[in-house]
Design a protein around this motif. Structure first.
Motif, PDB file in Angstrom:
ATOM      1  N   PRO A 168      -2.839  -1.503   5.914  1.00  0.00           N
ATOM      2  CA  PRO A 168      -4.068  -0.708   5.837  1.00  0.00           C
ATOM      3  C   PRO A 168      -5.301  -1.537   6.186  1.00  0.00           C
ATOM      4  O   PRO A 168      -5.284  -2.766   6.159  1.00  0.00           O
ATOM      5  N   CYS A 190       0.844  -1.194   0.000  1.00  0.00           N
ATOM      6  CA  CYS A 190       0.000   0.000   0.000  1.00  0.00           C
ATOM      7  C   CYS A 190       0.884   1.251   0.000  1.00  0.00           C
ATOM      8  O   CYS A 190       1.895   1.316   0.714  1.00  0.00           O
ATOM      9  N   SER A 191       0.533   2.241  -0.776  1.00  0.00           N
ATOM     10  CA  SER A 191       1.343   3.453  -0.894  1.00  0.00           C
ATOM     11  C   SER A 191       1.205   4.371   0.308  1.00  0.00           C
ATOM     12  O   SER A 191       1.987   5.322   0.448  1.00  0.00           O
ATOM     13  N   LYS A 192       0.237   4.109   1.189  1.00  0.00           N
ATOM     14  CA  LYS A 192      -0.010   4.997   2.333  1.00  0.00           C
ATOM     15  C   LYS A 192       0.555   4.429   3.632  1.00  0.00           C
ATOM     16  O   LYS A 192       1.286   5.119   4.340  1.00  0.00           O
ATOM     17  N   ARG A 222      -7.150   3.105   2.746  1.00  0.00           N
ATOM     18  CA  ARG A 222      -6.130   4.148   2.790  1.00  0.00           C
ATOM     19  C   ARG A 222      -5.776   4.666   1.398  1.00  0.00           C
ATOM     20  O   ARG A 222      -5.799   5.875   1.163  1.00  0.00           O
ATOM     21  N   CYS A 223      -5.454   3.769   0.466  1.00  0.00           N
ATOM     22  CA  CYS A 223      -5.025   4.233  -0.847  1.00  0.00           C
ATOM     23  C   CYS A 223      -6.134   4.153  -1.893  1.00  0.00           C
ATOM     24  O   CYS A 223      -5.966   4.628  -3.013  1.00  0.00           O
TER      25      CYS A 223
END
Length: 632
Positions: free
Chosen positions: A186, A180-182, A207-208
Motif C-alpha cells: 500500500p 495490510c488487509s487491503k 488503503r487500510c
C-alpha cells in the motif's frame, strides 16, 4: 525509479581528509536535497586514473594496517580523482570519483507527504546541470498541475552495535508486524507534526487506514517492539547469512553516532639514526621491494620514483646495498604481537634524540643553537622546530553507535570496508609544519607523585570506568575490565597543556585551531615519555607557510607559553568550569574544561576533547595539583 535519464552521475564533492573523518566508507553524506551512502571499496575504481598517483607510500603505516587487517592489504591508496572537472564538467573527470548510493531508500514528498521506496515508480530524479551537481534532487509530480515537487529522504534508520544499518520498516511498523488487509504494497503517508518533546511523526496507510506515531518506536520500550536486525551492510550490498543477534536502535539521519571512522595515522619519520638514503628506501619500499637485482637498477632509474627521488645517490652499488640492508631488517620477524601497533615510538625516538636526522622533503627538524630559552628552562626540556612534516592517515574500518576504542579493540565491532579481505585501504596525506615540546621528566615525575591518589584524580578514574560501562556495546563476557585503556596521570597534564597552546597558537600564527593537530607522547608507566607535537594538518594550504614554526623562536615561545598559562587560570564560565569534576553519576571525561577555555575541534584533538583538566596544569584548586604553579 521513474524517468531517471538523462542525468549525470556526479552529485557533489568532499575533501580527501573528509573521507578519513566524516565521509568515509559506510557513512551518510548529507547533500542539499538528499543523502547518500559511501559504498565499499569493491566499487571504487582506480583503473581510469592513468598516470595519476594511485599509491601512498608509508611503510610503517602499511605494516600497522596489516597487523590489524591481515597481510592481504598491499597498498594505501588515495580516493580516485582526476583534475579538470572545473574546466570540462562533461569530461572524463566527471566520471571518476568515490561511488555512492542514495540512502535511506525510503523517500517522502514534501508536498503531499507520500512515503515510498526509491525503486518504485513514484519518484523521478533530476541532475542535468553539469556545473551544479548540488542541485541534483528527487521529485514527485503531484498537486495542481502535476509540478515537480521536492522529495527528501525519510529521516529514520535502524542501526546496531555490530555496524549494521537498515531502512526503518515503515510497512511492518504501521501495521504492527502484519500485512495490510487491503493490498500487498500500500501507499503510505508520513506526516511530520512537529512538537518540542521528541519525535512527532505519524505514519498512515492510505488503503487500510492504519495509523501509528514513530515515537512508539523510540526509547527502550519502543526498541523492544522493533524487528530483529537483518545484518545489513548497505555499503556492501550484503545481509548476514543468519541475521544478527544484536537489537537495532532507531536513529535519525544525521545523528552523530551513526558512523565513527577507525583510522591509523603516522608521520613519515626516518628510523632513529638512519641516514637520508635509508629513509628514502623505507619511504618507497613499496616500489623497491620488487627490484630483482642490481642489474635492474639502471632500467628502474628511468621510471618513477627512482628517476627523481634517488638522484643524490648515482652509485648503483651503494643503492643496492642499502636496499638489501632494508630487506634484511624486514625479514627479521617483528617482535610486536599481532593486532597491536606502536606508531608513536619511532616518532618519539626521532624527536627526542640528541642528534636530529638528515633533512629530506618529508621530514626536516631544527633545534635552536641556544636550546630552550632561559625563562622556560623549568618548563621545557627541549624545543624542536619541525619545518617539514608529512602525515599519512589510513582508514581500516568504522563503527556505529559507539566510537572505536584503540586501546581495547574488542570492545566495539568494526564494520568491514569490503565484502572479502581488502587488498588496499583508503588513505590521505598532508604536509605541514610543527613544534615539538618536551616537558622535563623530573618535573612530571614530581607532579605525578603529588596528584597520585588525590580525590581529584580518583574522580577522573572512576568516571572513566562509568564511561566504559555505559556504552551501547558494553555487553561483553565476564572479566570486562572497565579501567582498561585509561591514559593514566601524565596524559592529563600533557594533553591539557597541548590544548592551551593550540588555542593560543591559533591567535598568533594565522591558522585556525581546526587546522592544527596534536600528538601526545605520554608513554606508559614502564616507559614514561613527556612530549607534545602540535602541527598543521591542512590539505588545501599544505601548511608549510612557516607561521607555526616561527612561534618556536625563543622570544615568541616565551610569550606564547606565558599567555597560554595565564589564560588558563581564568575562564568566563568560572566558577562553574573551575569547580567541575566528573562526580558520580556523571561519566563525562573532563574536569575544569569547556568550550570557552580548553575544547578544540574534534579533528584537532586526538581524544575527542576528553582527559582535560586545567587544575592539573595551573593552580586553580591550589598549587599542589598544578604542573606549573607559576607563570614564566
Amino acid at each position: 525509479m521513474a524517468n531517471t535519464a538523462p542525468y549525470r552521475r556526479r552529485v557533489g564533492a568532499v575533501r580527501p581528509s573528509h573521507l578519513m573523518f566524516t565521509s568515509g566508507v559506510g557513512s551518510l553524506v548529507d547533500l542539499p536535497n538528499f543523502s547518500v551512502l559511501v559504498r565499499g571499496l569493491d566499487d571504487w575504481r582506480h583503473d581510469k586514473l592513468g598516470d595519476a598517483p594511485q599509491v601512498i607510500a608509508e611503510p610503517r603505516l602499511l605494516a600497522a594496517v596489516q597487523s590489524i587487517l591481515g597481510k592481504s592489504v598491499k597498498e594505501l591508496k588515495p580516493a580516485p580523482w582526476l583534475p579538470g572537472i572545473d574546466t570540462n564538467p562533461n569530461g572524463e573527470a566527471s566520471r571518476v570519483g568515490v561511488p555512492v548510493t542514495p540512502f535511506p531508500s525510503w523517500m517522502r514528498c514534501t508536498t503531499c507527504n507520500l512515503l515510498a521506496p526509491i525503486d518504485t515508480q513514484a519518484f523521478g530524479f533530476k541532475n542535468d546541470n553539469p556545473r551544479k551537481p548540488h542541485e541534483a534532487k528527487f521529485f514527485h509530480e503531484c498537486g495542481r498541475g502535476n509540478k515537480k515537487r521536492l522529495v527528501v529522504g525519510a529521516r529514520f534508520v535502524l542501526s546496531c552495535t555490530a555496524g549494521h544499518l537498515d531502512d526503518f520498516p515503515y510497512l511492518e511498523f504501521v501495521h504492527k508486524g502484519e500485512a495490510c488487509s487491503k493490498v500487498a504494497k500500500p501507499n503510505l503517508l508520513m506526516e511530520d507534526r512537529g512538537g518540542n518533546v521528541g519525535a512527532n511523526v505519524r505514519i498512515v496507510c492510505q488503503r487500510c487506514g492504519a495509523d501509528r506515531n514513530i515515537r512508539e518506536a523510540m526509547g527502550r520500550r519502543g526498541r523492544d517492539q522493533l524487528p530483529g536486525c537483518r545484518g545489513r551492510h548497505p555499503h556492501l550490498g550484503t545481509f548476514a547469512e543468519h541475521g544478527c543477534p544484536e537489537q537495532p536502535h532507531i536513529l535519525v539521519v544525521g545523528a552523530s553516532n551513526q558512523w565513527f571512522a577507525q583510522t591509523l595515522s603516522a608521520l613519515a619519520v626516518p628510523e632513529a639514526g638512519a641516514n637520508a638514503l635509508a629513509a628514502k628506501i623505507e619511504q618507497f619500499w613499496g616500489n623497491l621491494q620488487h627490484v630483482p637485482g642490481p642489474e635492474s637498477l639502471p632500467f628502474m632509474r628511468t621510471m618513477a620514483p627512482l628517476s627523481y627521488e634517488f638522484e643524490k645517490w648515482p652509485d648503483n652499488g651503494e643503492l643496492w646495498a642499502a636496499i638489501e640492508r632494508h630487506r634484511a631488517k624486514l625479514d627479521g620477524a617483528s617482535t610486536e604481537p599481532e593486532g597491536q601497533t606502536d606508531l608513536l615510538t619511532p616518532e618519539w625516538q626521532v624527536f627526542s634524540g640528541p642528534t636530529l636526522p638528515e633533512p629530506n622533503d618529508d621530514f626536516t627538524l631544527y633545534r635552536h643553537p641556544d636550546g630552550v630559552p632561559s625563562l622556560l628552562k623549568g618548563y621545557y626540556a627541549d624545543v624542536v622546530q619541525a619545518e617539514r612534516l608529512r602525515e599519512v592517515r589510513a582508514m581500516i574500518g568504522f563503527t556505529r553507535l559507539d566510537a572505536p576504542d584503540f586501546e581495547d579493540p574488542d570492545l566495539v565491532v568494526r564494520a568491514p570496508l569490503t565484502r572479502s579481505k581488502p587488498a588496499w585501504v583508503p588513505a590521505s596525506e598532508v604536509r605541514g609544519e610543527g613544534i615539538f615540546l618536551r616537558v622535563p621528566e623530573d618535573l612530571l615525575a614530581a607532579w605525578e607523585k603529588r596528584v597520585r591518589g588525590s580525590s581529584f584524580m580518583e574522580e577522573h578514574r572512576e568516571a572513566y570506568g562509568r564511561f566504559r560501562e555505559h556504552r551501547y556495546s558494553d555487553r561483553l563476557p565476564s572479566g570486562f575490565d572497565k579501567y582498561r585503556g585509561w591514559p593514566d596521570l601524565r596524559y592529563y597534564a600533557l594533553h591539557t597543556l597541548s590544548h592551551l597552546l593550540i588555542r593560543t597558537i591559533a591567535l598568533e600564527c594565522g591558522y585556525s585551531s581546526a587546522s592544527l593537530s596534536e600528538r601526545i607522547y605520554a608513554g606508559t608507566e614502564d616507559d614514561p615519555r613527556s612530549g607534545i607535537l602540535i602541527y598543521t594538518a591542512v590539505p588545501d594550504a599544505e601548511g608549510t607557510l612557516g607561521g607555526l614554526v616561527s612561534l618556536a623562536e625563543p622570544d615568541k615561545l616565551v610569550r606564547l607559553t606565558r599567555r597560554a598559562l595565564s589564560d588558563a587560570r581564568r575562564c568566563s564560565s568560572d566558577p562553574l568550569c573551575a569547580e567541575r569534576l566528573p562526580r558520580r553519576p556523571e561519566d563525562f571525561l573532563h574536569g575544569a574544561a569547556c568550550h570557552v577555555c580548553l575544547f578544540v575541534s574534534e579533528t584537532t584533538c586526538e581524544r575527542g576533547n576528553r582527559f582535560l583538566d586545567r587544575r592539573f596544569v595551573v593552580p586553580i584548586d591550589g598549587p599542589a595539583l598544578a604542573l606549573y604553579p607559576e607563570i614564566p
